[in-house]
Design a protein around this motif. Structure first.
Motif, short mmCIF file in Angstrom:
data_model
loop_
_atom_site.label_atom_id
_atom_site.label_comp_id
_atom_site.label_asym_id
_atom_site.label_seq_id
_atom_site.Cartn_x
_atom_site.Cartn_y
_atom_site.Cartn_z
N VAL A 20 -1.23 -1.70 17.80
CA VAL A 20 -2.13 -0.42 17.73
C VAL A 20 -2.90 0.04 18.94
O VAL A 20 -3.18 -0.81 19.73
CB VAL A 20 -3.55 -0.94 16.81
CG1 VAL A 20 -4.52 0.38 16.43
CG2 VAL A 20 -2.84 -1.36 15.35
N SER A 21 -2.44 1.33 19.19
CA SER A 21 -3.18 1.76 20.55
C SER A 21 -4.19 3.13 20.26
O SER A 21 -4.11 3.70 18.99
CB SER A 21 -2.17 2.54 21.23
OG SER A 21 -1.27 3.47 20.53
N ALA A 22 -5.14 3.37 20.71
CA ALA A 22 -6.28 4.44 20.74
C ALA A 22 -5.90 5.32 21.88
O ALA A 22 -5.76 5.12 23.07
CB ALA A 22 -7.38 3.94 20.66
N LEU A 23 -5.85 6.70 21.65
CA LEU A 23 -5.92 7.82 22.44
C LEU A 23 -6.98 8.69 22.51
O LEU A 23 -7.46 8.92 21.09
CB LEU A 23 -4.76 8.62 22.29
CG LEU A 23 -3.55 7.84 22.33
CD1 LEU A 23 -1.99 8.50 22.09
CD2 LEU A 23 -2.94 7.03 23.67
N LEU A 31 -10.38 1.85 25.65
CA LEU A 31 -10.74 0.60 25.27
C LEU A 31 -10.64 0.22 23.99
O LEU A 31 -11.41 0.95 23.16
CB LEU A 31 -11.99 0.47 26.15
CG LEU A 31 -12.52 -1.24 26.12
CD1 LEU A 31 -11.49 -1.95 27.28
CD2 LEU A 31 -13.82 -1.18 26.69
N ILE A 32 -9.74 -1.04 23.55
CA ILE A 32 -10.13 -1.41 22.11
C ILE A 32 -10.00 -2.79 22.29
O ILE A 32 -9.60 -3.56 23.43
CB ILE A 32 -9.01 -0.90 21.32
CG1 ILE A 32 -7.59 -1.19 21.86
CG2 ILE A 32 -8.88 0.71 20.94
CD1 ILE A 32 -6.26 -0.92 20.99
N GLY A 67 -17.53 11.44 19.65
CA GLY A 67 -16.39 12.01 19.21
C GLY A 67 -15.52 11.17 18.54
O GLY A 67 -15.98 10.21 17.97
N SER A 68 -14.00 11.37 18.27
CA SER A 68 -13.54 10.65 17.60
C SER A 68 -12.16 10.05 18.43
O SER A 68 -11.61 11.03 19.49
CB SER A 68 -12.76 10.96 16.24
OG SER A 68 -12.22 12.50 16.45
N LEU A 69 -11.32 9.16 18.31
CA LEU A 69 -10.24 8.79 18.87
C LEU A 69 -8.98 8.81 17.70
O LEU A 69 -9.24 8.35 16.59
CB LEU A 69 -10.16 7.14 19.45
CG LEU A 69 -11.40 7.19 20.36
CD1 LEU A 69 -11.41 5.47 20.87
CD2 LEU A 69 -11.25 7.96 21.60
#
Length: 299
Positions: A20-23, A31-32, A67-69
């Motif tokens: 799982v990756s976050a952008l 950072l996760i 905000g949101s990722l």
């Protein structure tokens, strides 16, 4: 976050591992946090081990400050890669989120096992030397395929091959190139990419051991060359029948074997005005129809 992984039909997917990756909105990694198996925070992605019993997966993520990722999932299982987007979330500390993720399947042809069957919606890419089958009714995308085969790709029934825009896809075979499905089925080729098939026998269509159904070329750049005296560029194989051949778009360069046409059909051959060009070369009739039905548009 609790994840349920599904294919495009909604059936469960249970890969060996997933990431799982976050952008952020600029597409930069954020950072996760890893699962409880390893509590170290990292930047970029988190690896989640499958539990092996269900298709439910858990990942612990940092709350978002503002905000949101956008979160993405990449799952792997041998030659198969599944990719999908969880969506955009603004996570709060202490909350559990649940999400079903629809995943698309990409196939690395360099790693497929013998007897592999490409399924509907598969994206095929990479080099390979193993013959494989396209499932009946499947539409698959060629995205930079380079194959060197002793026997051609086999269509189990009706099939669609989509040439991804901007890609060049090559098939070289000491047998047939792309073996179309049986009589009554249809092989459709479309898309904005390029397909080059060089085969000892018929490049796209039948073979010396099987009849084939109808063939439709709708778009794309298609180059099909037979190196055998009884092989066609597109159409019939030696002593076997092919249905109708319809070319309604694209750019085609075709070459038949010694006594076969560049286009060889037992049914009708139809070339419409939507075609950009057809360059057909053969020693004994470039375009031939056993049904004596050849229609070429005025374009």
């Amino acid at each position: 976050m609790k994840l349920s992984l599904l294919d495009w039909k909604g059936a469960p997917v249970a890969p060996a591992r997933l990431v799982v990756s976050a952008l952020n909105k600029e597409g930069e990694p954020c950072l996760i946090q890893r699962t409880s198996v390893d509590g170290n925070a990292n930047k970029g992605s988190v690896i989640v081990l499958a539990d092996g019993l269900t298709n439910t997966y858990y990942v612990v993520l940092y709350p978002t400050q503002s905000g949101s990722l956008k979160y993405q999932v990449t799952a792997t299982a041998g030659a198969l890669t599944y990719q999908g987007t969880i969506g955009e979330y603004s996570l709060k500390a202490g909350h559990c989120y649940e999400c079903s993720v629809m995943l698309n399947r990409t196939v690395d042809l360099s790693a497929i096992p013998s007897g592999f069957v490409a399924a509907d919606h598969d994206v095929l890419k990479g080099t390979g030397t193993r013959q494989f089958t396209i499932a009946d009714g499947a539409a698959v995308k060629f995205s930079g395929v380079a194959l060197n085969l002793s026997e051609g790709i086999v269509c189990a029934g009706s099939a669609r091959i989509i040439l991804e825009d901007g890609t060049v896809n090559t098939i070289t075979s000491t047998g047939g190139g792309i073996l179309a499905g049986p009589q009554g089925s249809g092989l459709y080729i479309s898309g904005g990419g390029e397909l080059v098939v060089e085969a000892a026998s018929t490049a796209i269509g039948g073979s010396s051991s099987r009849d084939c159904g109808h063939i439709f070329i709708e778009s794309g750049t298609v180059k099909a060359f037979s190196g055998e005296s009884t092989g066609a560029g597109i159409g019939s194989g030696k002593r076997h029948d092919c249905g109708n051949i319809t070319i309604s778009g694209g750019r085609l360069t075709l070459k038949g074997g010694g006594v076969y046409g560049a286009i060889e059909a037992d049914g009708a051959v139809t070339i419409t005005d939507g075609v950009e060009y057809v360059d057909a070369t053969a020693s004994y009739g470039a375009i031939r129809s056993e049904a004596s039905s050849i229609s070429i548009g005025s374009g």
